[in-house]
Scaffold this motif. Structure first.
Motif, short mmCIF file in Angstrom:
data_model
loop_
_atom_site.label_atom_id
_atom_site.label_comp_id
_atom_site.label_asym_id
_atom_site.label_seq_id
_atom_site.Cartn_x
_atom_site.Cartn_y
_atom_site.Cartn_z
N ARG A 1 -59.63 -1.63 18.99
CA ARG A 1 -59.68 -2.84 18.11
C ARG A 1 -60.94 -3.54 18.31
O ARG A 1 -61.53 -4.35 17.46
CB ARG A 1 -58.48 -3.58 18.51
N ARG B 1 -40.45 4.22 16.12
CA ARG B 1 -41.37 5.41 16.42
C ARG B 1 -41.25 5.88 17.94
O ARG B 1 -41.17 4.95 19.01
CB ARG B 1 -43.03 4.86 16.32
N THR C 1 -45.76 3.91 23.21
CA THR C 1 -46.92 4.26 22.40
C THR C 1 -47.79 5.54 23.21
O THR C 1 -47.34 5.95 24.39
CB THR C 1 -48.05 3.08 22.53
N SER D 1 -60.17 4.59 18.86
CA SER D 1 -59.52 4.10 19.87
C SER D 1 -59.54 5.66 20.76
O SER D 1 -58.59 6.53 20.42
CB SER D 1 -58.35 3.77 19.74
N LYS E 1 -56.15 7.52 22.70
CA LYS E 1 -55.48 8.57 21.83
C LYS E 1 -55.97 9.88 22.11
O LYS E 1 -55.87 10.53 23.15
CB LYS E 1 -55.34 8.36 20.33
C1 P70 Z 1 -50.25 2.77 18.97
C2 P70 Z 1 -51.55 1.74 19.03
C3 P70 Z 1 -53.68 1.56 18.05
C4 P70 Z 1 -54.51 1.96 16.80
C5 P70 Z 1 -54.22 2.71 16.05
C6 P70 Z 1 -55.04 3.12 14.70
C7 P70 Z 1 -54.86 4.04 13.96
C8 P70 Z 1 -56.57 1.54 15.76
C9 P70 Z 1 -55.70 1.31 16.69
C10 P70 Z 1 -56.27 0.14 17.75
C11 P70 Z 1 -51.08 0.50 19.07
C12 P70 Z 1 -49.79 -0.05 19.57
C13 P70 Z 1 -48.72 -0.01 18.83
C14 P70 Z 1 -47.51 -0.51 19.35
C15 P70 Z 1 -47.39 -0.36 20.71
C16 P70 Z 1 -48.43 -0.29 21.50
C17 P70 Z 1 -49.51 -0.11 21.02
N1 P70 Z 1 -52.53 2.03 18.07
N2 P70 Z 1 -56.10 2.43 14.83
O1 P70 Z 1 -49.58 3.00 19.78
O2 P70 Z 1 -56.59 0.79 18.99
O3 P70 Z 1 -55.27 -0.20 20.73
O4 P70 Z 1 -57.41 0.96 21.20
O5 P70 Z 1 -57.23 -1.34 20.21
O6 P70 Z 1 -52.96 3.56 15.84
O7 P70 Z 1 -50.36 3.39 17.64
P1 P70 Z 1 -56.67 0.18 20.41
#
Ligand code: P70
Length: 470
Positions: free
Chosen positions: A100, A405, A49, A254, A257
């Motif tokens: 989240r 990914r 990630t 979040s 990122k």
């Molecule tokens: C990712 C991580 C988090 C995410 C997001 C969007 C567009 C909200 C959130 C939540 C989650 C992840 C996926 C796979 C492996 C590890 C982690 N995305 N909206 O990598 O945010 O994590 O801070 O609660 O992409 O894309 P949060």
């Protein structure tokens, strides 16, 4: 291919460990072939990630020392609030410990059972949070987003005709708000154009429906607008961001990122009633409104990260490093999703492993082999993450896209490590016939990808490592 040169130098290093093939096989078996359960210090290049994995700058680390850990009214909160207002422009700023929680607070306050939230594509936690309210998470991205070969500059765009059709079919009262995810993570990290956002706003205005952004990767989206959309080439990215957010009523974020921090998030809104209700809930589940589940120092790091991420030298490097990996793979004929996304390169598992059917989890099989052979961790975005069981027949319904990914953490890996990743994947591609499918031996009812366990369908054949020893 433009070589991406770093607009920073390295001041602190973090050693990474090399492991043997035997050790990785042992760890994989213990993890039920789920890479979420492999200890991170046994991973050589970790592309699981880009979330929470950024390297902070000297300015951000210095900011940590200025943390004011007062329970109420920390100076770091006021700084953070001012920075968020200056970029996003919304009135209320509600800190949360990560994205989240912002989603959960918003959805549990505003979304009622039977309602529907449209989005270009909901990411996993967003979808799960909507569904947790017994509401429908509706994905309305343009159809081309599901064609991995279609090269559109803004493949994350909302399909406005389908959005209008959904509003008319479901009725305005069933839609508490619409969302757009920038960039569109589940669709390959693809950007949304300013024109599409403006038109979405106009359409929603006609029905009186509020409009929110899932803004995790807003700076990368804005950089793509500068690169690709007519009229924006000369505009500073910060101005592009301000215009973009001016079309919305709020956002969830979040900051793990594009906030360039290891923990943190927020919700920012114009609506007073929503903000008030959410703040009351925040106090119940996260903390007082001037820290929202974070330490004062985290708020300071986030305030500084949000400003740094808009530095165009940084953004140019960031986007070109991801593109560099994609172009190395493409040059060797490895099937990837096009165009190359903002935070990640996505392997097209259906074409990489055409003989493994989707119910044998080809993308997860790739993830597993990339780690076993080369010590690289990636993540499945396919049947494991988004497959569903039909409530009546119990059969699996597969998602359109079956992807792996390779998410690139921000400011973390050198271009040589990126080249190592490319070389490893090319080597795996050349031996793809020896990769076996999987069965799922355990699945949780919600967000199953985090805890699922797998077994290989038959014993794997040995795959040759690339020249470098892992
Ligand atoms: C990712 C991580 C988090 C995410 C997001 C969007 C567009 C909200 C959130 C939540 C989650 C992840 C996926 C796979 C492996 C590890 C982690 N995305 N909206 O990598 O945010 O994590 O801070 O609660 O992409 O894309 P949060």
């Amino acid at each position: 291919m433009r070589f991406p040169s770093e607009p920073f130098r390295i001041k602190v290093v973090e050693p990474i460990r090399r492991t043997s093939h035997e050790e990785r096989e042992r760890l994989l078996q213990a993890a039920g072939y789920n890479l979420f359960h492999v200890p991170a210090d046994s991973v050589y290049v970790d592309l699981l990630t880009d979330s929470g994995t950024s390297a902070m700058s000297d300015q951000q680390w210095a900011g940590l020392m200025l943390g004011d850990e007062s329970y109420a009214g920390s100076k770091n909160f006021y700084h953070f609030e001012a920075v968020v207002r200056s970029i996003f422009g919304y009135r209320y700023v509600i800190p949360t410990h990560q994205g989240r929680m912002a989603e959960n607070l918003l959805f549990s306050t505003v979304v009622k059972p039977g309602m529907c939230v449209p989005n270009n594509i909901h990411f996993d936690t967003t979808r799960a949070n909507v569904e947790h309210q017994k509401a429908e998470a509706l994905d309305l991205v343009i159809k081309e987003a599901y064609d991995p070969h279609c090269e559109l500059p803004f493949k994350g765009n909302m399909d406005l005709a389908r959005l209008e059709e959904a509003i008319n079919r479901l009725g305005r009262r069933s839609i508490p708000f619409a969302m757009i995810t920038i960039t569109n993570n589940s669709g390959g990290g693809q950007p949304v154009s300013m024109e599409n956002i403006r038109k979405t706003r106009e359409l929603l205005n006609r029905y009186g429906i509020p409009f929110l952004f899932d803004a995790c990767r807003f700076a990368e989206n804005c950089f793509f607008i500068k690169e690709r959309e007519t009229g924006y080439g000369e505009k500073p990215v910060i101005d592009i961001a301000r215009e973009l957010f001016s079309y919305g009523d709020g956002c969830t974020m979040s900051a793990k990122k594009d906030g360039l921090v290891n923990i943190g998030g927020f919700l920012s809104l114009n609506d007073e009633r929503w903000a008030q209700e959410i703040t009351n809930m925040l106090i119940l589940v996260e903390g007082f409104p001037t820290y929202g589940g974070l330490a004062g120092r985290d708020l300071e790091a986030m305030a500084r990260g949000l400003q740094e991420v808009l530095d165009e030298e940084y953004l140019r490097f960031r986007i070109s490093q991801v593109r560099y990996l994609g172009e190395l793979l493409e040059a060797a004929g490895v099937p990837i999703l096009k165009p190359i996304g903002g935070h990640a390169v996505y392997l097209n598992a259906k074409e990489f492993l055409p003989s493994i059917p989707q119910d044998q989890f080809p993308a997860q099989a790739l993830v597993l082999n990339l780690y076993r052979e080369y010590g690289i961790r990636s993540v499945e975005i396919g049947t494991v993450m988004f497959g569903k069981r039909d409530q009546v027949t119990g059969r699996m319904i597969h998602p359109e896209l079956e992807l792996v990914r390779l998410a690139i953490p921000r400011r973390v890996y050198t271009n040589m490590q990126i080249a190592y990743v490319a070389e490893s994947i090319v080597s795996l591609y050349n031996q793809r016939d020896s990769i076996k499918g999987l069965t799922m031996s355990y699945e949780a009812p919600l967000l199953r990808h985090f805890t699922a366990r797998f077994a290989e369908l038959s014993s794997p054949t040995t795959i040759q490592p690339p020249d470098a020893e892992v």
